[in-house]
Design a protein around this motif. Structure first.
Motif, PDB file in Angstrom:
ATOM      1  N   VAL A   9      -2.885  -5.679 -19.137  1.00  9.74           N
ATOM      2  CA  VAL A   9      -2.148  -4.572 -18.504  1.00  9.74           C
ATOM      3  C   VAL A   9      -2.478  -4.514 -17.012  1.00  9.74           C
ATOM      4  CG1 VAL A   9      -1.952  -2.054 -18.400  1.00  9.74           C
ATOM      5  CG2 VAL A   9      -1.907  -3.224 -20.606  1.00  9.74           C
ATOM      6  N   VAL A  10      -3.737  -4.655 -16.660  1.00 11.02           N
ATOM      7  CA  VAL A  10      -4.137  -4.619 -15.250  1.00 11.02           C
ATOM      8  C   VAL A  10      -3.530  -5.806 -14.509  1.00 11.02           C
ATOM      9  CG1 VAL A  10      -6.117  -4.820 -13.693  1.00 11.02           C
ATOM     10  CG2 VAL A  10      -6.237  -3.292 -15.653  1.00 11.02           C
ATOM     11  N   ALA A  13       0.147  -5.146 -13.929  1.00  8.82           N
ATOM     12  CA  ALA A  13       0.323  -4.100 -12.922  1.00  8.82           C
ATOM     13  C   ALA A  13       0.084  -4.649 -11.518  1.00  8.82           C
ATOM     14  CB  ALA A  13      -0.611  -2.932 -13.205  1.00  8.82           C
ATOM     15  N   VAL A  16       3.089  -6.821 -10.492  1.00 11.31           N
ATOM     16  CA  VAL A  16       4.258  -6.001 -10.133  1.00 11.31           C
ATOM     17  C   VAL A  16       4.069  -5.383  -8.750  1.00 11.31           C
ATOM     18  CG1 VAL A  16       5.523  -3.900 -10.735  1.00 11.31           C
ATOM     19  CG2 VAL A  16       4.962  -5.574 -12.505  1.00 11.31           C
ATOM     20  N   ILE A  17       2.888  -4.886  -8.459  1.00 12.74           N
ATOM     21  CA  ILE A  17       2.617  -4.272  -7.152  1.00 12.74           C
ATOM     22  C   ILE A  17       2.739  -5.312  -6.048  1.00 12.74           C
ATOM     23  CG2 ILE A  17       0.797  -3.227  -5.743  1.00 12.74           C
ATOM     24  CD1 ILE A  17      -0.113  -1.758  -8.284  1.00 12.74           C
TER      25      ILE A  17
END
Length: 142
Positions: A9-10, A13, A16-17
């Motif tokens: 998940v990290v 994320a 995506v950032i």
């Protein structure tokens, strides 16, 4: 197993950032409307955006700051900083005042074998170093 999901998940994320930051359009962020740097400079320094009176005041103020490149310095303009035989005997850089402070030390015990020390006063300067004024900065003589 939950630890592995958390890492995924990290990772997603952060990806995506990062991709979102790379998709920013610099033209939208820093638009210049077709103006070059010289256009912006001329517009800001010529007074074109000001009314006529303010523009004239700006030009007058600039003219008073300009000096000729061919005309030599007058002796009066460099006189305070020039060393001559006459001003060599006078101080150009006067010392600024450094007042003395008086401190009273109360009676106390001192040393590894406590010895009584009577109260006394001591004097020390306020500033650690001697300070000097520029020529013409201070008129009073100390």
């Amino acid at each position: 197993m939950p630890h592995r999901i958390w890492i995924e998940v990290v990772t997603v994320a952060l990806t995506v950032i990062t991709l979102t930051g790379c998709t920013t359009n610099t033209e939208e962020l820093l638009s210049h409307n077709g103006s070059t740097m010289i256009d912006v400079w001329n517009q800001q320094t010529s007074g074109a955006s000001l009314n006529g009176q303010a523009s004239q005041q700006l030009l007058d103020a600039r003219q008073t700051l300009r000096r000729s490149l061919v005309e030599p310095l007058t002796p009066s303009s460099s006189e305070p900083y020039t060393r001559t035989a006459q001003n060599e005997i006078h101080r150009q850089f006067h010392r600024l005042p450094n007042p003395d402070l008086v401190m009273y030390v109360f009676p106390h015990w001192a040393g590894t074998d406590p010895v009584p020390v009577p109260g006394y006063s001591t004097v020390f300067p306020l500033y650690q170093r001697v300070q000097y004024a520029m020529p013409g900065e201070r008129l009073e003589d100390y």
